[in-house]
Design an enzyme around this catalytic site. Structure first.
Site, PDB file in Angstrom:
ATOM      1  N   LYS A   1     -89.282  80.264-110.409  1.00  0.00           N
ATOM      2  CA  LYS A   1     -89.188  79.511-109.154  1.00  0.00           C
ATOM      3  C   LYS A   1     -90.370  78.596-108.871  1.00  0.00           C
ATOM      4  O   LYS A   1     -91.515  78.921-109.147  1.00  0.00           O
ATOM      5  CB  LYS A   1     -89.058  80.495-107.982  1.00  0.00           C
ATOM      6  CG  LYS A   1     -87.758  81.252-107.984  1.00  0.00           C
ATOM      7  CD  LYS A   1     -86.652  80.469-107.359  1.00  0.00           C
ATOM      8  CE  LYS A   1     -86.596  80.806-105.895  1.00  0.00           C
ATOM      9  NZ  LYS A   1     -85.665  79.922-105.207  1.00  0.00           N
TER      10      LYS A   1
ATOM     11  N   ASN B   1    -108.632  71.907 -58.356  1.00  0.00           N
ATOM     12  CA  ASN B   1    -107.311  71.311 -58.610  1.00  0.00           C
ATOM     13  C   ASN B   1    -107.404  69.885 -59.153  1.00  0.00           C
ATOM     14  O   ASN B   1    -106.728  69.530 -60.119  1.00  0.00           O
ATOM     15  CB  ASN B   1    -106.465  71.336 -57.328  1.00  0.00           C
ATOM     16  CG  ASN B   1    -106.213  72.751 -56.849  1.00  0.00           C
ATOM     17  OD1 ASN B   1    -106.503  73.706 -57.581  1.00  0.00           O
ATOM     18  ND2 ASN B   1    -105.696  72.893 -55.644  1.00  0.00           N
TER      19      ASN B   1
ATOM     20  N   ASN C   1     -91.106  76.556-105.386  1.00  0.00           N
ATOM     21  CA  ASN C   1     -90.519  76.361-104.055  1.00  0.00           C
ATOM     22  C   ASN C   1     -91.266  75.310-103.226  1.00  0.00           C
ATOM     23  O   ASN C   1     -92.483  75.203-103.306  1.00  0.00           O
ATOM     24  CB  ASN C   1     -90.524  77.691-103.295  1.00  0.00           C
ATOM     25  CG  ASN C   1     -89.624  78.723-103.945  1.00  0.00           C
ATOM     26  OD1 ASN C   1     -88.595  78.381-104.518  1.00  0.00           O
ATOM     27  ND2 ASN C   1     -90.018  79.982-103.876  1.00  0.00           N
TER      28      ASN C   1
ATOM     29  N   GLN D   1    -101.292  76.438 -64.541  1.00  0.00           N
ATOM     30  CA  GLN D   1    -102.249  76.890 -65.554  1.00  0.00           C
ATOM     31  C   GLN D   1    -101.541  77.104 -66.900  1.00  0.00           C
ATOM     32  O   GLN D   1    -102.176  77.113 -67.956  1.00  0.00           O
ATOM     33  CB  GLN D   1    -102.916  78.186 -65.076  1.00  0.00           C
ATOM     34  CG  GLN D   1    -103.952  78.737 -66.012  1.00  0.00           C
ATOM     35  CD  GLN D   1    -104.771  79.846 -65.364  1.00  0.00           C
ATOM     36  OE1 GLN D   1    -105.553  79.607 -64.467  1.00  0.00           O
ATOM     37  NE2 GLN D   1    -104.556  81.069 -65.817  1.00  0.00           N
TER      38      GLN D   1
ATOM     39  N   SER E   1     -92.572  82.474-106.823  1.00  0.00           N
ATOM     40  CA  SER E   1     -91.946  83.672-106.274  1.00  0.00           C
ATOM     41  C   SER E   1     -92.598  84.889-106.910  1.00  0.00           C
ATOM     42  O   SER E   1     -92.993  84.859-108.082  1.00  0.00           O
ATOM     43  CB  SER E   1     -90.451  83.652-106.597  1.00  0.00           C
ATOM     44  OG  SER E   1     -89.937  84.961-106.646  1.00  0.00           O
TER      45      SER E   1
ATOM     46  N   GLU F   1     -90.830  73.232 -96.120  1.00  0.00           N
ATOM     47  CA  GLU F   1     -90.070  74.200 -95.323  1.00  0.00           C
ATOM     48  C   GLU F   1     -90.852  74.641 -94.093  1.00  0.00           C
ATOM     49  O   GLU F   1     -90.289  74.817 -93.006  1.00  0.00           O
ATOM     50  CB  GLU F   1     -89.723  75.425 -96.182  1.00  0.00           C
ATOM     51  CG  GLU F   1     -88.671  75.122 -97.230  1.00  0.00           C
ATOM     52  CD  GLU F   1     -88.483  76.256 -98.219  1.00  0.00           C
ATOM     53  OE1 GLU F   1     -87.344  76.508 -98.601  1.00  0.00           O
ATOM     54  OE2 GLU F   1     -89.489  76.896 -98.612  1.00  0.00           O
TER      55      GLU F   1
ATOM     56  N   LYS G   1    -101.511  74.627 -70.525  1.00  0.00           N
ATOM     57  CA  LYS G   1    -102.508  74.378 -71.577  1.00  0.00           C
ATOM     58  C   LYS G   1    -102.216  74.973 -72.947  1.00  0.00           C
ATOM     59  O   LYS G   1    -102.347  74.280 -73.968  1.00  0.00           O
ATOM     60  CB  LYS G   1    -103.880  74.875 -71.114  1.00  0.00           C
ATOM     61  CG  LYS G   1    -104.432  74.056 -69.964  1.00  0.00           C
ATOM     62  CD  LYS G   1    -105.688  74.676 -69.407  1.00  0.00           C
ATOM     63  CE  LYS G   1    -105.917  74.219 -67.980  1.00  0.00           C
ATOM     64  NZ  LYS G   1    -104.832  74.611 -67.041  1.00  0.00           N
TER      65      LYS G   1
ATOM     66  N   THR H   1     -74.092  59.043 -96.990  1.00  0.00           N
ATOM     67  CA  THR H   1     -73.574  59.326 -95.648  1.00  0.00           C
ATOM     68  C   THR H   1     -72.805  60.623 -95.807  1.00  0.00           C
ATOM     69  O   THR H   1     -72.240  60.890 -96.880  1.00  0.00           O
ATOM     70  CB  THR H   1     -72.607  58.235 -95.114  1.00  0.00           C
ATOM     71  OG1 THR H   1     -71.421  58.265 -95.919  1.00  0.00           O
ATOM     72  CG2 THR H   1     -73.225  56.846 -95.168  1.00  0.00           C
ATOM     73  N   HIS H   2     -72.805  61.454 -94.797  1.00  0.00           N
ATOM     74  CA  HIS H   2     -72.134  62.768 -94.859  1.00  0.00           C
ATOM     75  C   HIS H   2     -72.642  63.606 -96.031  1.00  0.00           C
ATOM     76  O   HIS H   2     -71.920  64.447 -96.548  1.00  0.00           O
ATOM     77  CB  HIS H   2     -70.615  62.619 -94.964  1.00  0.00           C
ATOM     78  CG  HIS H   2     -70.033  61.625 -94.010  1.00  0.00           C
ATOM     79  ND1 HIS H   2     -69.661  61.953 -92.722  1.00  0.00           N
ATOM     80  CD2 HIS H   2     -69.795  60.290 -94.136  1.00  0.00           C
ATOM     81  CE1 HIS H   2     -69.203  60.867 -92.111  1.00  0.00           C
ATOM     82  NE2 HIS H   2     -69.280  59.840 -92.943  1.00  0.00           N
TER      83      HIS H   2
HETATM   84  N1  ARG Z   1    -107.542  77.633 -64.249  1.00  0.00           N
HETATM   85  C1  ARG Z   1    -106.880  76.830 -63.303  1.00  0.00           C
HETATM   86  C2  ARG Z   1    -105.793  76.004 -63.995  1.00  0.00           C
HETATM   87  O1  ARG Z   1    -105.871  75.857 -65.145  1.00  0.00           O
HETATM   88  C3  ARG Z   1    -107.844  75.900 -62.644  1.00  0.00           C
HETATM   89  C4  ARG Z   1    -107.424  75.441 -61.282  1.00  0.00           C
HETATM   90  C5  ARG Z   1    -107.512  76.566 -60.344  1.00  0.00           C
HETATM   91  N2  ARG Z   1    -107.151  76.195 -59.015  1.00  0.00           N
HETATM   92  C6  ARG Z   1    -106.758  77.055 -58.120  1.00  0.00           C
HETATM   93  N3  ARG Z   1    -106.425  76.594 -56.960  1.00  0.00           N
HETATM   94  N4  ARG Z   1    -106.635  78.319 -58.389  1.00  0.00           N
HETATM   95  O2  ARG Z   1    -104.865  75.532 -63.385  1.00  0.00           O
END
Ligand code: ARG
Length: 458
Positions: A281, A108, A283, A320, A275, A288, A323, A153-154
Protein backbone atom coordinates in the site's frame (compact mmCIF):
# COMPACT_ATOMS: atom_id res chain seq x y z
CA UNK A 1 -7.51 39.33 42.03
CA UNK A 2 -10.88 39.74 40.32
CA UNK A 3 -11.41 43.09 38.62
CA UNK A 4 -14.95 43.20 39.97
CA UNK A 5 -14.71 41.73 43.47
CA UNK A 6 -15.75 44.91 45.35
CA UNK A 7 -19.44 44.08 45.18
CA UNK A 8 -19.03 40.51 46.39
CA UNK A 9 -18.83 39.12 49.95
CA UNK A 10 -17.65 35.64 49.06
CA UNK A 11 -15.29 34.32 46.43
CA UNK A 12 -16.62 32.39 43.46
CA UNK A 13 -16.61 28.61 43.71
CA UNK A 14 -13.51 26.95 42.34
CA UNK A 15 -15.49 25.10 39.70
CA UNK A 16 -17.32 28.26 38.69
CA UNK A 17 -13.93 29.84 38.05
CA UNK A 18 -12.71 26.84 36.12
CA UNK A 19 -15.88 26.86 34.09
CA UNK A 20 -15.96 30.57 33.34
CA UNK A 21 -12.31 31.56 33.00
CA UNK A 22 -11.11 32.22 29.48
CA UNK A 23 -7.42 32.68 30.25
CA UNK A 24 -6.50 29.13 29.13
CA UNK A 25 -7.39 30.12 25.58
CA UNK A 26 -7.56 33.92 25.42
CA UNK A 27 -3.96 34.20 26.56
CA UNK A 28 -3.28 33.99 22.87
CA UNK A 29 -4.56 37.58 22.72
CA UNK A 30 -1.88 38.98 25.04
CA UNK A 31 0.00 40.94 22.41
CA UNK A 32 -3.09 42.59 20.90
CA UNK A 33 -4.48 43.26 24.38
CA UNK A 34 -1.34 45.19 25.26
CA UNK A 35 -1.31 47.00 21.90
CA UNK A 36 -4.91 48.15 22.43
CA UNK A 37 -4.19 49.21 26.02
CA UNK A 38 -1.16 51.23 24.91
CA UNK A 39 -3.36 53.19 22.51
CA UNK A 40 -6.11 53.60 25.11
CA UNK A 41 -3.68 54.87 27.75
CA UNK A 42 -2.03 57.30 25.33
CA UNK A 43 -5.46 58.64 24.35
CA UNK A 44 -6.52 59.01 28.02
CA UNK A 45 -3.34 61.00 28.61
CA UNK A 46 -3.59 63.24 25.57
CA UNK A 47 -7.27 63.99 26.24
CA UNK A 48 -6.42 64.96 29.82
CA UNK A 49 -8.63 62.21 31.26
CA UNK A 50 -5.69 60.92 33.29
CA UNK A 51 -2.45 62.81 34.00
CA UNK A 52 0.08 62.52 31.18
CA UNK A 53 2.71 61.11 33.48
CA UNK A 54 0.34 58.33 34.59
CA UNK A 55 -0.28 57.51 30.95
CA UNK A 56 3.46 57.36 30.38
CA UNK A 57 3.93 55.11 33.41
CA UNK A 58 1.17 52.84 32.14
CA UNK A 59 2.73 52.59 28.70
CA UNK A 60 6.18 51.85 30.09
CA UNK A 61 4.66 49.23 32.40
CA UNK A 62 2.75 47.60 29.54
CA UNK A 63 5.85 47.51 27.39
CA UNK A 64 7.74 45.83 30.21
CA UNK A 65 5.01 43.22 30.53
CA UNK A 66 5.08 42.58 26.77
CA UNK A 67 8.86 42.19 26.80
CA UNK A 68 8.73 39.76 29.73
CA UNK A 69 6.03 37.62 28.13
CA UNK A 70 7.92 37.67 24.87
CA UNK A 71 11.17 36.44 26.35
CA UNK A 72 9.49 33.87 28.59
CA UNK A 73 10.16 35.63 31.92
CA UNK A 74 6.49 36.15 32.70
CA UNK A 75 4.07 33.22 32.66
CA UNK A 76 0.48 34.02 31.80
CA UNK A 77 -1.54 32.41 34.61
CA UNK A 78 -3.60 33.09 37.69
CA UNK A 79 -6.34 35.35 36.33
CA UNK A 80 -9.86 35.13 34.94
CA UNK A 81 -8.89 36.29 31.48
CA UNK A 82 -6.07 37.97 29.61
CA UNK A 83 -7.47 41.44 30.30
CA UNK A 84 -7.48 40.84 34.07
CA UNK A 85 -4.03 39.27 33.87
CA UNK A 86 -2.45 42.27 32.16
CA UNK A 87 -4.18 44.79 34.42
CA UNK A 88 -3.28 42.91 37.61
CA UNK A 89 0.30 42.62 36.48
CA UNK A 90 0.42 46.32 35.60
CA UNK A 91 -0.88 47.38 39.02
CA UNK A 92 1.61 45.01 40.68
CA UNK A 93 4.40 46.71 38.73
CA UNK A 94 3.48 50.41 38.77
CA UNK A 95 0.91 50.74 41.57
CA UNK A 96 -1.94 53.26 41.50
CA UNK A 97 -1.26 54.65 38.04
CA UNK A 98 -2.02 51.18 36.68
CA UNK A 99 -5.46 51.34 38.28
CA UNK A 100 -6.30 54.23 35.92
CA UNK A 101 -5.87 52.21 32.73
CA UNK A 102 -9.43 50.96 32.71
CA UNK A 103 -10.93 54.48 32.86
CA UNK A 104 -13.55 54.94 30.12
CA UNK A 105 -13.23 51.34 29.03
CA UNK A 106 -14.96 48.03 29.69
CA UNK A 107 -13.74 44.54 29.04
CA UNK A 108 -16.61 44.37 26.57
CA UNK A 109 -15.17 46.92 24.16
CA UNK A 110 -11.68 45.76 25.09
CA UNK A 111 -12.18 42.13 24.09
CA UNK A 112 -14.04 43.08 20.91
CA UNK A 113 -11.14 45.37 19.97
CA UNK A 114 -8.46 42.83 20.86
CA UNK A 115 -10.14 40.11 18.86
CA UNK A 116 -10.48 42.32 15.78
CA UNK A 117 -6.82 43.24 15.98
CA UNK A 118 -6.02 39.56 16.24
CA UNK A 119 -8.39 38.63 13.38
CA UNK A 120 -6.69 41.17 11.12
CA UNK A 121 -3.48 39.20 11.56
CA UNK A 122 -5.35 35.95 10.95
CA UNK A 123 -6.72 37.30 7.67
CA UNK A 124 -3.26 38.46 6.63
CA UNK A 125 -1.74 35.05 7.40
CA UNK A 126 -4.45 33.26 5.46
CA UNK A 127 -3.87 35.64 2.57
CA UNK A 128 -0.15 34.86 2.54
CA UNK A 129 -0.78 31.11 2.58
CA UNK A 130 -3.35 31.38 -0.21
CA UNK A 131 -0.96 33.39 -2.39
CA UNK A 132 1.62 30.65 -1.91
CA UNK A 133 -0.94 27.99 -2.81
CA UNK A 134 -2.10 29.79 -5.96
CA UNK A 135 1.54 30.07 -7.01
CA UNK A 136 2.03 26.33 -6.48
CA UNK A 137 -1.07 25.62 -8.59
CA UNK A 138 0.16 27.93 -11.35
CA UNK A 139 3.50 26.15 -11.32
CA UNK A 140 1.64 22.86 -11.77
CA UNK A 141 -0.57 24.34 -14.47
CA UNK A 142 2.58 25.42 -16.32
CA UNK A 143 3.96 21.88 -16.13
CA UNK A 144 0.63 20.58 -17.41
CA UNK A 145 0.54 22.79 -20.51
CA UNK A 146 2.01 20.12 -22.74
CA UNK A 147 -0.02 17.23 -21.36
CA UNK A 148 -3.53 16.01 -22.03
CA UNK A 149 -5.95 14.47 -19.58
CA UNK A 150 -9.62 13.59 -19.61
CA UNK A 151 -12.10 15.89 -17.89
CA UNK A 152 -15.24 14.50 -16.30
CA UNK A 153 -18.90 15.10 -15.76
CA UNK A 154 -20.80 12.70 -13.48
CA UNK A 155 -17.37 11.13 -12.86
CA UNK A 156 -17.62 9.70 -16.37
CA UNK A 157 -15.01 10.71 -18.91
CA UNK A 158 -16.29 13.62 -20.96
CA UNK A 159 -13.74 15.51 -23.07
CA UNK A 160 -9.96 15.86 -23.29
CA UNK A 161 -8.39 18.99 -21.82
CA UNK A 162 -4.91 20.35 -21.43
CA UNK A 163 -3.83 19.20 -17.94
CA UNK A 164 -2.97 22.76 -16.95
CA UNK A 165 -6.66 23.63 -17.24
CA UNK A 166 -7.40 21.39 -14.25
CA UNK A 167 -4.93 23.22 -11.99
CA UNK A 168 -6.03 26.64 -13.19
CA UNK A 169 -9.59 25.76 -12.19
CA UNK A 170 -8.43 25.34 -8.60
CA UNK A 171 -6.26 28.46 -8.84
CA UNK A 172 -9.45 30.39 -9.74
CA UNK A 173 -11.21 29.05 -6.62
CA UNK A 174 -8.38 30.11 -4.34
CA UNK A 175 -8.17 33.49 -6.10
CA UNK A 176 -11.81 34.02 -5.17
CA UNK A 177 -10.93 33.01 -1.61
CA UNK A 178 -8.22 35.65 -1.62
CA UNK A 179 -10.69 38.28 -2.79
CA UNK A 180 -13.18 37.16 -0.16
CA UNK A 181 -10.67 37.13 2.67
CA UNK A 182 -9.53 40.62 1.70
CA UNK A 183 -13.09 41.97 1.65
CA UNK A 184 -13.86 40.33 5.01
CA UNK A 185 -10.73 41.84 6.53
CA UNK A 186 -11.90 45.26 5.46
CA UNK A 187 -15.24 44.76 7.19
CA UNK A 188 -13.51 43.48 10.32
CA UNK A 189 -11.28 46.53 10.47
CA UNK A 190 -13.71 48.73 12.42
CA UNK A 191 -12.88 49.74 16.00
CA UNK A 192 -15.24 48.99 18.92
CA UNK A 193 -12.93 50.62 21.50
CA UNK A 194 -14.75 53.50 23.14
CA UNK A 195 -18.09 51.70 23.18
CA UNK A 196 -17.57 51.09 26.90
CA UNK A 197 -19.68 48.38 28.46
CA UNK A 198 -22.48 48.99 25.96
CA UNK A 199 -23.55 52.63 25.91
CA UNK A 200 -20.36 54.60 25.37
CA UNK A 201 -18.85 56.78 28.07
CA UNK A 202 -19.24 60.18 29.73
CA UNK A 203 -15.48 60.86 29.60
CA UNK A 204 -14.27 63.20 26.84
CA UNK A 205 -12.49 60.40 24.95
CA UNK A 206 -11.23 60.86 21.40
CA UNK A 207 -11.88 57.67 19.49
CA UNK A 208 -10.11 58.98 16.42
CA UNK A 209 -6.81 58.98 18.29
CA UNK A 210 -7.07 55.30 19.27
CA UNK A 211 -8.45 54.45 15.83
CA UNK A 212 -5.46 55.98 14.11
CA UNK A 213 -2.95 54.45 16.50
CA UNK A 214 -4.46 51.00 16.06
CA UNK A 215 -4.79 51.45 12.29
CA UNK A 216 -8.49 50.74 12.14
CA UNK A 217 -10.46 52.07 9.20
CA UNK A 218 -12.93 53.92 11.43
CA UNK A 219 -14.49 53.74 14.91
CA UNK A 220 -17.83 51.87 14.99
CA UNK A 221 -20.80 54.20 15.23
CA UNK A 222 -23.04 52.23 17.56
CA UNK A 223 -21.78 51.13 20.94
CA UNK A 224 -24.40 48.38 21.41
CA UNK A 225 -23.38 46.84 18.09
CA UNK A 226 -19.71 47.56 18.75
CA UNK A 227 -19.46 45.39 21.85
CA UNK A 228 -21.62 42.55 20.60
CA UNK A 229 -20.88 42.24 16.88
CA UNK A 230 -19.06 39.01 16.08
CA UNK A 231 -19.83 38.97 12.35
CA UNK A 232 -16.11 39.12 11.69
CA UNK A 233 -15.65 35.82 13.50
CA UNK A 234 -18.42 34.17 11.50
CA UNK A 235 -17.02 35.66 8.29
CA UNK A 236 -13.52 34.38 8.96
CA UNK A 237 -14.97 30.95 9.68
CA UNK A 238 -17.06 31.05 6.52
CA UNK A 239 -14.08 32.13 4.44
CA UNK A 240 -12.00 29.38 6.04
CA UNK A 241 -14.80 26.88 5.41
CA UNK A 242 -14.93 27.73 1.73
CA UNK A 243 -11.14 27.45 1.49
CA UNK A 244 -11.51 24.01 3.09
CA UNK A 245 -14.29 23.10 0.63
CA UNK A 246 -12.01 23.97 -2.26
CA UNK A 247 -9.10 22.10 -0.71
CA UNK A 248 -11.32 19.11 -0.05
CA UNK A 249 -12.45 18.98 -3.68
CA UNK A 250 -8.84 19.18 -4.82
CA UNK A 251 -7.95 16.39 -2.38
CA UNK A 252 -10.75 14.24 -3.71
CA UNK A 253 -9.47 14.69 -7.27
CA UNK A 254 -5.89 13.99 -6.22
CA UNK A 255 -6.97 10.88 -4.34
CA UNK A 256 -8.97 9.60 -7.32
CA UNK A 257 -6.39 10.49 -9.95
CA UNK A 258 -3.60 8.80 -7.99
CA UNK A 259 -5.43 5.47 -7.67
CA UNK A 260 -4.36 2.46 -9.74
CA UNK A 261 -7.77 2.73 -11.41
CA UNK A 262 -7.21 6.26 -12.73
CA UNK A 263 -3.44 6.44 -12.56
CA UNK A 264 -2.89 10.00 -13.83
CA UNK A 265 -0.94 11.38 -10.87
CA UNK A 266 1.79 9.95 -8.70
CA UNK A 267 2.25 11.42 -5.21
CA UNK A 268 5.90 11.10 -4.20
CA UNK A 269 6.86 8.89 -1.24
CA UNK A 270 7.57 11.98 0.85
CA UNK A 271 3.85 12.78 0.98
CA UNK A 272 2.44 9.23 1.11
CA UNK A 273 2.08 6.64 3.84
CA UNK A 274 2.07 2.85 4.01
CA UNK A 275 0.02 0.20 5.76
CA UNK A 276 1.04 -1.76 8.84
CA UNK A 277 -0.34 -4.97 7.39
CA UNK A 278 -0.55 -4.62 3.58
CA UNK A 279 3.01 -4.25 2.30
CA UNK A 280 1.96 -3.05 -1.15
CA UNK A 281 0.00 0.00 0.00
CA UNK A 282 0.83 3.61 -0.71
CA UNK A 283 -1.87 5.80 0.72
CA UNK A 284 -2.72 9.47 0.10
CA UNK A 285 -3.09 10.24 3.83
CA UNK A 286 -2.34 13.94 3.59
CA UNK A 287 -5.07 14.56 1.06
CA UNK A 288 -7.47 12.44 3.10
CA UNK A 289 -6.64 14.30 6.29
CA UNK A 290 -7.23 17.69 4.68
CA UNK A 291 -10.57 16.38 3.41
CA UNK A 292 -11.33 15.16 6.92
CA UNK A 293 -10.43 18.43 8.63
CA UNK A 294 -12.94 20.23 6.43
CA UNK A 295 -15.71 18.87 8.65
CA UNK A 296 -14.03 20.27 11.71
CA UNK A 297 -13.76 23.79 10.27
CA UNK A 298 -17.41 23.70 9.09
CA UNK A 299 -18.23 22.67 12.66
CA UNK A 300 -16.69 25.86 14.02
CA UNK A 301 -18.71 27.94 11.55
CA UNK A 302 -21.93 26.22 12.59
CA UNK A 303 -20.99 26.73 16.24
CA UNK A 304 -20.49 30.51 16.02
CA UNK A 305 -23.63 31.01 13.92
CA UNK A 306 -25.60 29.07 16.51
CA UNK A 307 -23.99 30.89 19.42
CA UNK A 308 -24.84 34.35 18.14
CA UNK A 309 -28.33 33.64 16.88
CA UNK A 310 -30.23 34.15 20.13
CA UNK A 311 -28.12 36.72 21.92
CA UNK A 312 -30.00 39.81 23.14
CA UNK A 313 -28.15 43.12 22.85
CA UNK A 314 -25.52 43.78 23.93
CA UNK A 315 -22.63 41.77 25.46
CA UNK A 316 -23.44 38.37 26.95
CA UNK A 317 -20.97 35.84 28.26
CA UNK A 318 -22.01 33.49 25.45
CA UNK A 319 -19.74 35.61 23.27
CA UNK A 320 -16.70 34.24 25.05
CA UNK A 321 -17.40 31.11 22.97
CA UNK A 322 -16.22 33.02 19.89
CA UNK A 323 -12.55 32.28 20.40
CA UNK A 324 -11.66 28.60 20.62
CA UNK A 325 -13.32 27.61 17.35
CA UNK A 326 -11.70 30.57 15.62
CA UNK A 327 -8.22 29.73 16.92
CA UNK A 328 -8.60 26.10 15.95
CA UNK A 329 -10.04 26.85 12.50
CA UNK A 330 -7.23 29.30 11.87
CA UNK A 331 -4.61 26.70 12.74
CA UNK A 332 -6.28 24.00 10.67
CA UNK A 333 -6.91 26.05 7.55
CA UNK A 334 -3.40 27.51 7.44
CA UNK A 335 -1.83 24.07 8.00
CA UNK A 336 -3.99 22.56 5.27
CA UNK A 337 -3.31 25.32 2.72
CA UNK A 338 0.44 25.17 3.43
CA UNK A 339 0.77 21.39 3.25
CA UNK A 340 -1.30 21.32 0.04
CA UNK A 341 1.04 23.86 -1.58
CA UNK A 342 3.96 21.68 -0.56
CA UNK A 343 2.37 18.42 -1.69
CA UNK A 344 1.49 19.81 -5.13
CA UNK A 345 5.21 20.03 -5.82
CA UNK A 346 5.45 16.30 -5.07
CA UNK A 347 2.81 15.28 -7.61
CA UNK A 348 4.01 14.05 -10.98
CA UNK A 349 2.04 13.29 -14.12
CA UNK A 350 1.76 9.83 -15.66
CA UNK A 351 1.67 11.35 -19.09
CA UNK A 352 0.99 8.30 -21.26
CA UNK A 353 -1.77 7.05 -19.06
CA UNK A 354 -3.40 10.49 -19.05
CA UNK A 355 -3.36 10.69 -22.83
CA UNK A 356 -4.64 7.14 -23.30
CA UNK A 357 -7.43 7.88 -20.87
CA UNK A 358 -8.20 11.17 -22.62
CA UNK A 359 -8.69 9.35 -25.92
CA UNK A 360 -10.49 6.36 -24.40
CA UNK A 361 -14.21 5.85 -23.85
CA UNK A 362 -14.93 7.92 -26.96
CA UNK A 363 -13.96 11.17 -25.22
CA UNK A 364 -13.41 12.74 -28.65
CA UNK A 365 -16.92 12.01 -29.91
CA UNK A 366 -18.03 15.63 -29.47
CA UNK A 367 -15.17 16.60 -31.78
CA UNK A 368 -16.39 14.17 -34.46
CA UNK A 369 -19.84 15.75 -34.32
CA UNK A 370 -18.29 19.24 -34.32
CA UNK A 371 -16.19 18.26 -37.36
CA UNK A 372 -19.33 17.42 -39.31
CA UNK A 373 -21.21 20.46 -38.07
CA UNK A 374 -18.37 22.72 -39.22
CA UNK A 375 -18.80 21.13 -42.70
CA UNK A 376 -22.42 22.21 -42.75
CA UNK A 377 -24.18 19.18 -41.28
CA UNK A 378 -26.75 20.43 -38.72
CA UNK A 379 -25.38 19.73 -35.24
CA UNK A 380 -28.28 17.50 -34.18
CA UNK A 381 -27.78 15.35 -37.32
CA UNK A 382 -24.00 15.32 -36.75
CA UNK A 383 -24.64 14.21 -33.15
CA UNK A 384 -26.79 11.35 -34.33
CA UNK A 385 -24.27 10.22 -37.01
CA UNK A 386 -21.50 10.28 -34.41
CA UNK A 387 -23.68 8.26 -32.05
CA UNK A 388 -23.92 5.60 -34.75
CA UNK A 389 -20.13 5.69 -35.28
CA UNK A 390 -19.60 5.15 -31.55
CA UNK A 391 -22.08 2.26 -31.51
CA UNK A 392 -20.40 0.61 -34.52
CA UNK A 393 -16.96 1.05 -32.95
CA UNK A 394 -18.17 -0.64 -29.75
CA UNK A 395 -19.60 -3.53 -31.77
CA UNK A 396 -16.37 -3.96 -33.80
CA UNK A 397 -13.84 -3.33 -31.05
CA UNK A 398 -12.62 -0.10 -32.66
CA UNK A 399 -11.94 3.34 -31.27
CA UNK A 400 -12.32 6.80 -32.80
CA UNK A 401 -8.53 6.81 -33.14
CA UNK A 402 -8.23 3.40 -34.88
CA UNK A 403 -10.91 4.26 -37.48
CA UNK A 404 -9.50 5.25 -40.90
CA UNK A 405 -10.80 8.19 -42.91
CA UNK A 406 -12.58 5.72 -45.22
CA UNK A 407 -14.23 4.08 -42.20
CA UNK A 408 -15.54 7.53 -41.25
CA UNK A 409 -16.76 8.24 -44.78
CA UNK A 410 -19.05 5.24 -44.61
CA UNK A 411 -21.11 7.27 -42.18
CA UNK A 412 -20.95 10.65 -43.92
CA UNK A 413 -19.34 11.91 -47.13
CA UNK A 414 -18.31 15.16 -45.37
CA UNK A 415 -15.42 13.42 -43.58
CA UNK A 416 -12.04 14.38 -45.11
CA UNK A 417 -8.70 12.68 -44.50
CA UNK A 418 -7.97 15.20 -41.73
CA UNK A 419 -10.56 13.54 -39.45
CA UNK A 420 -7.85 11.11 -38.35
CA UNK A 421 -5.78 13.96 -36.89
CA UNK A 422 -8.84 15.77 -35.60
CA UNK A 423 -9.75 12.96 -33.18
CA UNK A 424 -6.38 12.83 -31.44
CA UNK A 425 -6.57 13.86 -27.78
CA UNK A 426 -4.24 16.82 -28.11
CA UNK A 427 -6.00 18.16 -31.21
CA UNK A 428 -9.37 17.91 -29.44
CA UNK A 429 -8.12 19.73 -26.34
CA UNK A 430 -6.31 22.40 -28.33
CA UNK A 431 -9.34 22.99 -30.55
CA UNK A 432 -11.19 24.40 -27.52
CA UNK A 433 -9.85 27.91 -27.95
CA UNK A 434 -13.03 29.71 -26.88
CA UNK A 435 -12.39 32.10 -24.00
CA UNK A 436 -12.01 29.99 -20.86
CA UNK A 437 -11.73 26.72 -22.83
CA UNK A 438 -9.30 23.86 -22.21
CA UNK A 439 -6.70 24.44 -24.97
CA UNK A 440 -3.01 24.79 -24.21
CA UNK A 441 -3.06 28.38 -25.50
CA UNK A 442 -5.89 29.27 -23.16
CA UNK A 443 -4.09 27.64 -20.26
CA UNK A 444 -1.03 29.77 -20.92
CA UNK A 445 -3.15 32.92 -21.18
CA UNK A 446 -5.01 32.07 -17.97
CA UNK A 447 -1.77 31.51 -16.08
CA UNK A 448 -0.72 35.01 -17.16
CA UNK A 449 -4.04 36.48 -16.12
CA UNK A 450 -3.97 34.74 -12.73
CA UNK A 451 -0.42 35.93 -12.11
CA UNK A 452 -1.52 39.47 -12.87
CA UNK A 453 -4.54 39.21 -10.57
CA UNK A 454 -2.31 37.74 -7.86
CA UNK A 455 -0.08 40.83 -7.91
CA UNK A 456 -2.70 42.71 -5.89
CA UNK A 457 -1.83 40.46 -2.96
CA UNK A 458 1.95 40.47 -3.14
N1 ARG B 1 -13.45 36.79 28.67
C1 ARG B 1 -14.48 37.63 28.22
C2 ARG B 1 -14.83 37.29 26.77
O1 ARG B 1 -14.04 36.71 26.15
C3 ARG B 1 -14.07 39.06 28.29
C4 ARG B 1 -15.20 40.03 28.41
C5 ARG B 1 -15.81 39.90 29.74
N2 ARG B 1 -16.88 40.82 29.94
C6 ARG B 1 -17.82 40.64 30.83
N3 ARG B 1 -18.76 41.52 30.89
N4 ARG B 1 -17.85 39.58 31.58
O2 ARG B 1 -15.90 37.59 26.29
Amino acid sequence: MKLWEGRFDAPTAKNADLFGDSLPFDKQLWAVDITASLAHAAMLGSCGIIPLEDAQKICAGLEGIAADIENGKLEIAGAEDIHSFVENELVARIGDAGKKLHTARSRNDQVATDFRLYARGSYDNLCDSLVNLVNALLEKAGQGVKHIMPAYTHLRKAQPICAGHFFNAYAEMFMRDLDRVTASRERANVMPLGSGALAGTSYPIDRNITCEMLEFERPCENSLDGVSDRDFVAEYLFDASLVMAHLSRLCEDIILYSTEEFGYFEISDAYSTGSSIMPQKKNPDIAELIRGKTGRVYGHLTAILTTIKGIPLAYNKDLQEDKEGFFDAEKQVINCVDIMAEMLGAISFKVKRMLTAAEGEFCCATDVADYLAKKGVPFRTAHSITGKIVRTCIENGKTLQTMTADDYREFAPEFGDDIVEAVKGKACADARTSLGGGSADNVKAEIKSLKKRLKRYL
